[in-house]
Scaffold this motif. Structure first.
Motif, mmCIF file in Angstrom:
data_model
loop_
_atom_site.group_PDB
_atom_site.id
_atom_site.type_symbol
_atom_site.label_atom_id
_atom_site.label_comp_id
_atom_site.label_asym_id
_atom_site.label_seq_id
_atom_site.Cartn_x
_atom_site.Cartn_y
_atom_site.Cartn_z
ATOM 1 N N TRP A 83 0.287 2.109 -6.802
ATOM 2 C CA TRP A 83 0.105 3.556 -6.853
ATOM 3 C C TRP A 83 -0.572 4.054 -5.588
ATOM 4 O O TRP A 83 -1.432 3.370 -5.015
ATOM 5 N N GLY A 84 -0.198 5.269 -5.173
ATOM 6 C CA GLY A 84 -0.951 5.946 -4.141
ATOM 7 C C GLY A 84 -2.265 6.458 -4.717
ATOM 8 O O GLY A 84 -2.495 6.413 -5.933
ATOM 9 N N GLN A 120 0.841 -1.202 0.000
ATOM 10 C CA GLN A 120 0.000 0.000 0.000
ATOM 11 C C GLN A 120 0.869 1.242 0.000
ATOM 12 O O GLN A 120 1.898 1.292 0.685
ATOM 13 N N LEU A 121 0.426 2.234 -0.756
ATOM 14 C CA LEU A 121 1.026 3.572 -0.718
ATOM 15 C C LEU A 121 -0.090 4.535 -0.353
ATOM 16 O O LEU A 121 -1.074 4.639 -1.082
ATOM 17 N N SER A 146 3.750 0.607 2.832
ATOM 18 C CA SER A 146 3.621 -0.498 3.785
ATOM 19 C C SER A 146 3.416 -1.797 3.025
ATOM 20 O O SER A 146 3.044 -1.786 1.847
ATOM 21 N N GLY A 147 3.687 -2.915 3.717
ATOM 22 C CA GLY A 147 3.470 -4.221 3.102
ATOM 23 C C GLY A 147 4.613 -4.717 2.232
ATOM 24 O O GLY A 147 4.469 -5.733 1.554
ATOM 25 N N TYR A 148 5.711 -3.997 2.235
ATOM 26 C CA TYR A 148 6.883 -4.428 1.462
ATOM 27 C C TYR A 148 8.127 -3.801 2.070
ATOM 28 O O TYR A 148 8.032 -2.954 2.961
ATOM 29 N N SER A 149 9.289 -4.206 1.583
ATOM 30 C CA SER A 149 10.544 -3.644 2.086
ATOM 31 C C SER A 149 10.784 -2.274 1.463
ATOM 32 O O SER A 149 11.265 -2.155 0.326
ATOM 33 N N PHE A 150 10.455 -1.218 2.217
ATOM 34 C CA PHE A 150 10.480 0.146 1.690
ATOM 35 C C PHE A 150 11.852 0.541 1.146
ATOM 36 O O PHE A 150 11.946 1.272 0.159
ATOM 37 N N THR A 151 12.904 0.052 1.780
ATOM 38 C CA THR A 151 14.247 0.476 1.384
ATOM 39 C C THR A 151 14.773 -0.249 0.151
ATOM 40 O O THR A 151 15.832 0.104 -0.372
#
Lengths: 112, 117
Positions: free
Chosen positions: B107-108, B3-4, B25-30
């Motif tokens: 996408w946000g 999610q964005l 959220s829900g994934y490795s942001f970095t």
């Protein structure tokens, strides 16, 4: 910089009939890793864009199989085998092979 | 689930500064780039730039270089787009997006920025 050119810019289609959109890039989209980062996105009115096809011909999760992508190098095509009412919107091709990334101008799909 | 979530709509005056956000959220942001896309009223999508939160590597479209600043705070999984002096021509919907399979799969919801005196 790579320029993406779509044709047509507007496409009136009869429900149940096929539709096709072309996209041409000003340079080859083949990346040094061997992949071609050409994708197609759909934007329905009032919504964010949605990824349909990535790396020329791979359907993204949840995308109906009436959508297909093809092409190579600098020439690419999105096809819809049988247009449904929910397919109305604007379709964009996009290249992510090279920075700056770039979108085509968009093709408006409407029902006759 | 990836999610964005973007910050809310903004109404600003010309010359004002602004910073909008996009929380992943829900994934490795970095581990994934986050891009920003502008859509002016009734117009198409324009790629503005992109950041890799892992090391803050940032790339801009020449059209937007010097006009906006893209940044990220990996401690709170949030990317930002900011202006130091808004113009009426900055009125647009702004989207953040992150890739899957080499293109923008997520996408946000978009942040509408209105600049008017």
């Amino acid at each position: 910089d790579i320029v993406m050119t779509q044709t047509p810019l507007s496409s009136p289609v009869t429900l149940g009939q096929p539709a096709s959109i072309s996209c041409r890039s000003s340079q080859s989209l083949v990346h040094s890793d061997g992949n071609t980062y050409l994708s197609w996105l759909q934007q329905r009115p009032g919504q964010p864009p949605r990824l349909l096809i990535y790396k020329i011909s791979n359907r993204f999760s949840g995308v109906p199989d009436r959508f297909s992508g093809s092409g190579a190098g600098t020439d690419f095509t999105l096809k819809i085998s049988r247009v449904e009412a929910e397919d109305v919107g604007v379709y964009y091709c996009m290249q992510a092979t090279q920075f700056p990334q770039a979108f085509g101008q968009g093709t408006k799909l409407e029902i006759k | 689930e990836v999610q964005l979530v973007q910050s809310g709509a903004e109404v600003k005056k010309p010359g004002e500064s602004l910073k909008i956000s996009c929380k992943g959220s829900g994934y490795s942001f970095t581990s994934y780039w986050i891009g920003w896309v502008r859509q002016m009223p009734g117009k198409g999508l324009e790629w503005m730039g992109i950041i890799y939160p892992g090391d803050s590597d940032t790339r801009y479209s020449p059209s937007f270089q010097g006009q906006v600043t893209i940044s990220a705070d990996k401690s709170i999984s949030t990317a930002y787009l900011q202006w130091s002096s808004l113009k009426a021509s900055d009125t647009a919907m702004y989207y953040c997006a992150t890739p899957d399979g080499g293109s923008y799969g997520y996408w946000g919801q978009g942040t509408l920025v209105t600049v008017s005196s």
